[in-house]
Design a protein around this motif. Sequence first.
Motif, PDB file in Angstrom:
ATOM      1  N   UNK A 162      41.683  55.802  53.865  1.00 15.79           N
ATOM      2  CA  UNK A 162      42.508  56.251  54.933  1.00 15.79           C
ATOM      3  C   UNK A 162      42.906  57.592  55.243  1.00 15.79           C
ATOM      4  N   UNK A 163      43.741  57.836  55.954  1.00 13.48           N
ATOM      5  CA  UNK A 163      44.326  59.099  56.207  1.00 13.48           C
ATOM      6  C   UNK A 163      45.497  59.330  55.397  1.00 13.48           C
ATOM      7  N   UNK A 164      45.630  58.890  54.396  1.00 10.10           N
ATOM      8  CA  UNK A 164      46.852  59.004  53.533  1.00 10.10           C
ATOM      9  C   UNK A 164      46.686  60.049  52.280  1.00 10.10           C
ATOM     10  N   UNK A 165      47.401  59.849  51.409  1.00  3.96           N
ATOM     11  CA  UNK A 165      47.250  60.879  50.204  1.00  3.96           C
ATOM     12  C   UNK A 165      45.979  60.734  49.427  1.00  3.96           C
ATOM     13  N   UNK A 166      45.558  62.029  48.794  1.00  2.43           N
ATOM     14  CA  UNK A 166      44.248  61.714  48.001  1.00  2.43           C
ATOM     15  C   UNK A 166      44.453  60.647  46.874  1.00  2.43           C
ATOM     16  N   UNK A 167      45.697  60.933  46.214  1.00  2.00           N
ATOM     17  CA  UNK A 167      46.152  60.007  45.131  1.00  2.00           C
ATOM     18  C   UNK A 167      45.840  58.664  45.451  1.00  2.00           C
ATOM     19  N   UNK A 168      46.382  58.089  46.550  1.00  4.63           N
ATOM     20  CA  UNK A 168      46.097  56.836  47.243  1.00  4.63           C
ATOM     21  C   UNK A 168      44.689  56.437  47.241  1.00  4.63           C
ATOM     22  N   UNK A 169      43.898  57.252  47.766  1.00  7.81           N
ATOM     23  CA  UNK A 169      42.434  57.062  48.096  1.00  7.81           C
ATOM     24  C   UNK A 169      41.724  56.926  46.607  1.00  7.81           C
ATOM     25  N   UNK A 170      42.199  57.775  45.749  1.00  8.73           N
ATOM     26  CA  UNK A 170      41.549  57.608  44.444  1.00  8.73           C
ATOM     27  C   UNK A 170      41.788  56.376  43.618  1.00  8.73           C
ATOM     28  N   UNK A 171      43.058  55.581  44.073  1.00 10.63           N
ATOM     29  CA  UNK A 171      43.410  54.364  43.216  1.00 10.63           C
ATOM     30  C   UNK A 171      42.694  53.207  43.785  1.00 10.63           C
ATOM     31  N   UNK A 172      41.646  52.766  42.901  1.00 11.19           N
ATOM     32  CA  UNK A 172      40.580  51.904  43.209  1.00 11.19           C
ATOM     33  C   UNK A 172      41.033  50.597  42.200  1.00 11.19           C
ATOM     34  N   UNK A 173      40.678  49.368  42.604  1.00 11.11           N
ATOM     35  CA  UNK A 173      40.593  48.105  42.088  1.00 11.11           C
ATOM     36  C   UNK A 173      39.306  47.967  41.389  1.00 11.11           C
ATOM     37  N   UNK A 174      39.178  48.209  40.220  1.00  9.64           N
ATOM     38  CA  UNK A 174      38.063  48.213  39.156  1.00  9.64           C
ATOM     39  C   UNK A 174      37.929  47.093  38.413  1.00  9.64           C
ATOM     40  N   UNK A 175      38.809  46.041  38.547  1.00 10.42           N
ATOM     41  CA  UNK A 175      38.899  44.832  37.986  1.00 10.42           C
ATOM     42  C   UNK A 175      37.645  43.816  38.295  1.00 10.42           C
ATOM     43  N   UNK A 176      37.470  42.898  37.228  1.00  5.77           N
ATOM     44  CA  UNK A 176      36.297  42.012  37.555  1.00  5.77           C
ATOM     45  C   UNK A 176      36.702  40.819  37.103  1.00  5.77           C
ATOM     46  N   UNK A 177      36.926  39.881  38.009  1.00  5.01           N
ATOM     47  CA  UNK A 177      37.445  38.530  37.744  1.00  5.01           C
ATOM     48  C   UNK A 177      37.083  37.216  38.580  1.00  5.01           C
ATOM     49  N   UNK A 178      36.716  36.233  37.980  1.00  2.93           N
ATOM     50  CA  UNK A 178      36.230  34.887  38.692  1.00  2.93           C
ATOM     51  C   UNK A 178      37.310  33.717  37.960  1.00  2.93           C
ATOM     52  N   UNK A 179      37.923  33.059  38.803  1.00  2.00           N
ATOM     53  CA  UNK A 179      38.859  31.785  38.207  1.00  2.00           C
ATOM     54  C   UNK A 179      38.323  30.661  39.055  1.00  2.00           C
ATOM     55  N   UNK A 180      37.910  29.830  38.461  1.00  2.00           N
ATOM     56  CA  UNK A 180      37.595  28.503  39.249  1.00  2.00           C
ATOM     57  C   UNK A 180      38.597  27.237  38.857  1.00  2.00           C
ATOM     58  N   UNK A 181      39.326  26.591  39.603  1.00  2.00           N
ATOM     59  CA  UNK A 181      40.273  25.516  39.607  1.00  2.00           C
ATOM     60  C   UNK A 181      41.310  25.770  38.683  1.00  2.00           C
ATOM     61  N   UNK A 182      41.917  26.970  38.348  1.00  2.00           N
ATOM     62  CA  UNK A 182      42.813  27.143  37.605  1.00  2.00           C
ATOM     63  C   UNK A 182      42.441  27.090  36.020  1.00  2.00           C
ATOM     64  N   UNK A 183      41.475  26.647  35.920  1.00  2.00           N
ATOM     65  CA  UNK A 183      41.019  26.076  34.485  1.00  2.00           C
ATOM     66  C   UNK A 183      40.185  26.839  33.506  1.00  2.00           C
ATOM     67  N   UNK A 184      39.142  27.606  34.178  1.00  2.00           N
ATOM     68  CA  UNK A 184      38.184  28.647  33.668  1.00  2.00           C
ATOM     69  C   UNK A 184      37.980  29.849  34.553  1.00  2.00           C
ATOM     70  N   UNK A 185      38.125  30.856  33.686  1.00  2.00           N
ATOM     71  CA  UNK A 185      37.807  32.392  33.899  1.00  2.00           C
ATOM     72  C   UNK A 185      36.698  32.880  33.457  1.00  2.00           C
TER      73      UNK A 185
END
Length: 373
Positions: free
Chosen positions: A99-122
């Motif tokens: 978006x048209x906000x700060x450069x720092x905010x645009x550079x902040x990315x969610x690089x995490x990788x996660x799958x959780x099934x039924x709250x029991x296995x990830x």
Amino acid sequence: MHGMWRDGNHFELLPEAARFLPAMFEAVDGARHSVLIELYLMESGRLASEVIEVLSRAADRGVAVLLLLDGYGAMGLAAEDRRRLEAAGVALRWFNPLGLHSLARNLTRDHRKLVVVDGAVAFTGGFGVVDEFLEAWYEVAVRIEGPVVADWIRLFSSLWDSPMSRGEGAAALVHGLEEASAMGPGYRGMRGRVVWGQGYRYQAIRHSLQRQVSGARRRIWICTPYFVPTLTLRRRLLRAARRGVEVCLLLPGDSHDHPGVRYAGQRFYGRLLRAGVRIFEFQPSFIHAKFTLADDWVSLGSCNFDHWSLQWNLEANQEVEDARFAAEVAELFQRNFAASQEIHREDWARRSRWQRCREWLYGTLDGLLTRLR
């Protein structure tokens, strides 16, 4: 930031997509209550179509399916695929759309990788939903059961409900997920904790690695696709090698999706080699995996050792303290060392002038990047 060390977990190493993709699909196909997925990369193609199909089947059974994608990393997901997900009943949210906000905010990315099934296995690792993970890129994941799954759920929940995430549907997570993971089957002897980072403000993953490097007595083996380490980490690796710890780096070879990052990191090879660090460049394909072994401690997840991961991105790793699991990871390292070309000190000293020029150029650009913060 990090969760508590928790006993009673079970961790299964899943090297290569031929093992972790079927395991994830099987888990989602067996879901009865909920599926939570958080990804950086997702773009239309064969793998995306398979994922959309398996998520649609789950939603059709009445399973609550929540999909959180990074607003930049998933820009390659076609509008038609987005409509397919929403039409199937998948709750879709986007982290920090550009978006048209700060450069720092645009550079902040969610690089995490996660799958959780039924709250029991990830599942976590370095995976994404792009066709390169089917055959072209080497990746590793871990299957997780036990109390630490609750920490992964809390991590997902905090971002799903964050003002940085936008989308419709499923305003709150399914109740009871954290309790389900805590009441899962018990396992002896497998300690683990979740460690996460949020840009330069919360660098718990880096600090944890630095402590392990400083305290290691036998071995420090690191696999990362983007090796541009901080000065502090370089110094600790050098000191460890000089005190007799076996320090080995498993890094990409010529097959690389960002060659400039490779050249920037190669400017550190000479000093590392002179201190006794062994460097292996993986030959069969681009190695995108991120995992570390220090004595019997393992860290595996999304975090690279470059400035994007350490200064801007949201990252998360699973740490494990268990001799059996460490032995499995060590065996995986050994197989990959055997499929690599070792860089020797004498040969590196004779590298071409053109190679030195590339190291200088991309190293200079890397230095400028560190001052963007």
